[in-house]
Design a protein around this motif. Structure first.
Motif, PDB file in Angstrom:
ATOM      1  N   ASN A  81       0.821  -1.210   0.000  1.00  0.00           N
ATOM      2  CA  ASN A  81       0.000   0.000   0.000  1.00  0.00           C
ATOM      3  C   ASN A  81       0.853   1.258   0.000  1.00  0.00           C
ATOM      4  O   ASN A  81       0.371   2.333  -0.314  1.00  0.00           O
ATOM      5  CB  ASN A  81      -0.927  -0.003   1.215  1.00  0.00           C
ATOM      6  N   TRP A  82       2.117   1.137   0.359  1.00  0.00           N
ATOM      7  CA  TRP A  82       3.043   2.277   0.391  1.00  0.00           C
ATOM      8  C   TRP A  82       3.583   2.588  -1.002  1.00  0.00           C
ATOM      9  O   TRP A  82       4.133   3.634  -1.230  1.00  0.00           O
ATOM     10  CB  TRP A  82       4.191   1.992   1.344  1.00  0.00           C
ATOM     11  N   ASN A  83       3.438   1.658  -1.933  1.00  0.00           N
ATOM     12  CA  ASN A  83       3.910   1.864  -3.301  1.00  0.00           C
ATOM     13  C   ASN A  83       2.869   2.632  -4.108  1.00  0.00           C
ATOM     14  O   ASN A  83       1.698   2.684  -3.748  1.00  0.00           O
ATOM     15  CB  ASN A  83       4.201   0.532  -3.986  1.00  0.00           C
ATOM     16  N   GLY A  84       3.322   3.185  -5.210  1.00  0.00           N
ATOM     17  CA  GLY A  84       2.421   3.916  -6.090  1.00  0.00           C
ATOM     18  C   GLY A  84       2.964   3.917  -7.503  1.00  0.00           C
ATOM     19  O   GLY A  84       3.748   3.048  -7.884  1.00  0.00           O
ATOM     20  N   TYR A  85       2.598   4.913  -8.263  1.00  0.00           N
ATOM     21  CA  TYR A  85       2.962   4.990  -9.673  1.00  0.00           C
ATOM     22  C   TYR A  85       3.003   6.453 -10.063  1.00  0.00           C
ATOM     23  O   TYR A  85       2.453   7.314  -9.371  1.00  0.00           O
ATOM     24  CB  TYR A  85       1.940   4.231 -10.531  1.00  0.00           C
ATOM     25  N   THR A  86       3.626   6.722 -11.178  1.00  0.00           N
ATOM     26  CA  THR A  86       3.664   8.090 -11.673  1.00  0.00           C
ATOM     27  C   THR A  86       2.364   8.391 -12.427  1.00  0.00           C
ATOM     28  O   THR A  86       1.680   7.473 -12.897  1.00  0.00           O
ATOM     29  CB  THR A  86       4.865   8.317 -12.614  1.00  0.00           C
ATOM     30  N   ALA A  87       2.061   9.663 -12.540  1.00  0.00           N
ATOM     31  CA  ALA A  87       0.880  10.074 -13.313  1.00  0.00           C
ATOM     32  C   ALA A  87       1.022   9.617 -14.764  1.00  0.00           C
ATOM     33  O   ALA A  87       0.038   9.205 -15.401  1.00  0.00           O
ATOM     34  CB  ALA A  87       0.705  11.589 -13.235  1.00  0.00           C
ATOM     35  N   GLU A  88       2.237   9.650 -15.278  1.00  0.00           N
ATOM     36  CA  GLU A  88       2.503   9.232 -16.649  1.00  0.00           C
ATOM     37  C   GLU A  88       2.182   7.746 -16.851  1.00  0.00           C
ATOM     38  O   GLU A  88       1.582   7.365 -17.854  1.00  0.00           O
ATOM     39  CB  GLU A  88       3.975   9.522 -16.972  1.00  0.00           C
ATOM     40  N   ALA A  89       2.558   6.908 -15.894  1.00  0.00           N
ATOM     41  CA  ALA A  89       2.283   5.472 -15.985  1.00  0.00           C
ATOM     42  C   ALA A  89       0.778   5.208 -15.922  1.00  0.00           C
ATOM     43  O   ALA A  89       0.247   4.402 -16.696  1.00  0.00           O
ATOM     44  CB  ALA A  89       3.001   4.719 -14.871  1.00  0.00           C
ATOM     45  N   LYS A  90       0.086   5.894 -15.025  1.00  0.00           N
ATOM     46  CA  LYS A  90      -1.358   5.707 -14.882  1.00  0.00           C
ATOM     47  C   LYS A  90      -2.077   6.148 -16.157  1.00  0.00           C
ATOM     48  O   LYS A  90      -2.962   5.444 -16.656  1.00  0.00           O
ATOM     49  CB  LYS A  90      -1.864   6.496 -13.673  1.00  0.00           C
ATOM     50  N   GLU A  91      -1.680   7.285 -16.700  1.00  0.00           N
ATOM     51  CA  GLU A  91      -2.299   7.783 -17.928  1.00  0.00           C
ATOM     52  C   GLU A  91      -2.065   6.829 -19.100  1.00  0.00           C
ATOM     53  O   GLU A  91      -2.966   6.556 -19.888  1.00  0.00           O
ATOM     54  CB  GLU A  91      -1.762   9.172 -18.276  1.00  0.00           C
ATOM     55  N   TYR A  92      -0.855   6.301 -19.195  1.00  0.00           N
ATOM     56  CA  TYR A  92      -0.555   5.313 -20.240  1.00  0.00           C
ATOM     57  C   TYR A  92      -1.483   4.106 -20.086  1.00  0.00           C
ATOM     58  O   TYR A  92      -2.017   3.587 -21.071  1.00  0.00           O
ATOM     59  CB  TYR A  92       0.910   4.886 -20.175  1.00  0.00           C
ATOM     60  N   GLY A  93      -1.666   3.655 -18.855  1.00  0.00           N
ATOM     61  CA  GLY A  93      -2.569   2.536 -18.602  1.00  0.00           C
ATOM     62  C   GLY A  93      -3.981   2.829 -19.066  1.00  0.00           C
ATOM     63  O   GLY A  93      -4.611   1.999 -19.725  1.00  0.00           O
ATOM     64  N   TRP A  94      -4.508   4.013 -18.724  1.00  0.00           N
ATOM     65  CA  TRP A  94      -5.861   4.379 -19.162  1.00  0.00           C
ATOM     66  C   TRP A  94      -5.979   4.345 -20.677  1.00  0.00           C
ATOM     67  O   TRP A  94      -6.945   3.841 -21.220  1.00  0.00           O
ATOM     68  CB  TRP A  94      -6.219   5.787 -18.682  1.00  0.00           C
ATOM     69  N   LYS A  95      -4.987   4.915 -21.354  1.00  0.00           N
ATOM     70  CA  LYS A  95      -5.052   5.023 -22.811  1.00  0.00           C
ATOM     71  C   LYS A  95      -4.846   3.686 -23.518  1.00  0.00           C
ATOM     72  O   LYS A  95      -5.232   3.537 -24.678  1.00  0.00           O
ATOM     73  CB  LYS A  95      -4.003   6.020 -23.311  1.00  0.00           C
ATOM     74  N   ASN A  96      -4.236   2.716 -22.839  1.00  0.00           N
ATOM     75  CA  ASN A  96      -3.893   1.443 -23.471  1.00  0.00           C
ATOM     76  C   ASN A  96      -4.580   0.238 -22.845  1.00  0.00           C
ATOM     77  O   ASN A  96      -4.178  -0.901 -23.082  1.00  0.00           O
ATOM     78  CB  ASN A  96      -2.369   1.268 -23.459  1.00  0.00           C
ATOM     79  N   GLY A  97      -5.597   0.474 -22.043  1.00  0.00           N
ATOM     80  CA  GLY A  97      -6.384  -0.623 -21.486  1.00  0.00           C
ATOM     81  C   GLY A  97      -5.655  -1.484 -20.476  1.00  0.00           C
ATOM     82  O   GLY A  97      -5.909  -2.680 -20.384  1.00  0.00           O
TER      83      GLY A  97
END
Length: 134
Positions: A81-97
């Motif tokens: 739960n202490w880990n996360g991701y960059t906004a760039e990684a999350k956005e890439y995920g949204w755009k690429n399913g």
């Protein structure tokens, strides 16, 4: 592909994730392959092909590397739960399913009919994300 991971995901994180999945009321069964790839069968009949990593701040480069090595995964979870991701990684995920989550978010997503669209909400109902700067 080897039967072990070279991504540095510790046995304790793998074990925690696997045990938590086994105890989740939406999960019917779990098959683990390649040490860190999980095929998670839900009671609603869907199967989520999920890769478990352990990145404090999962960035786009790590997502692209993961997809190159494990092209069939639809979800990438960074353990803890202490880990996360960059906004760039999350956005890439949204755009690429690709669902990009930390552990806590992923277990919440299992309760949604469209898990890739899951997000936590703050006290006012606004989306919150586990963003971490690299």
């Amino acid at each position: 592909m080897p039967d072990f991971n070279n991504c540095g995901v510790s046995f304790s994180i793998i074990t925690f994730f696997e045990q938590a999945l086994a105890g989740h009321d939406k999960v019917q069964g779990v098959i683990r392959t390649q040490d860190i790839v999980f095929s998670i069968a839900l009671h609603n009949g869907t199967t989520l092909k999920t890769l478990l990593l352990d990145e404090y701040s999962l960035g786009l480069a790590a997502v692209l590397k993961a997809k190159a090595e494990f092209p069939d995964v639809e979800y990438i979870v960074t353990g803890g739960n202490w880990n996360g991701y960059t906004a760039e990684a999350k956005e890439y995920g949204w755009k690429n399913g690709i669902g990009i989550f930390n552990t806590s978010e992923f277990f919440g997503a299992l309760n949604w009919t469209k898990p890739k669209k899951y997000y936590k909400k703050d006290h006012e109902g606004n989306p919150t994300y586990a963003y971490k700067n690299p």
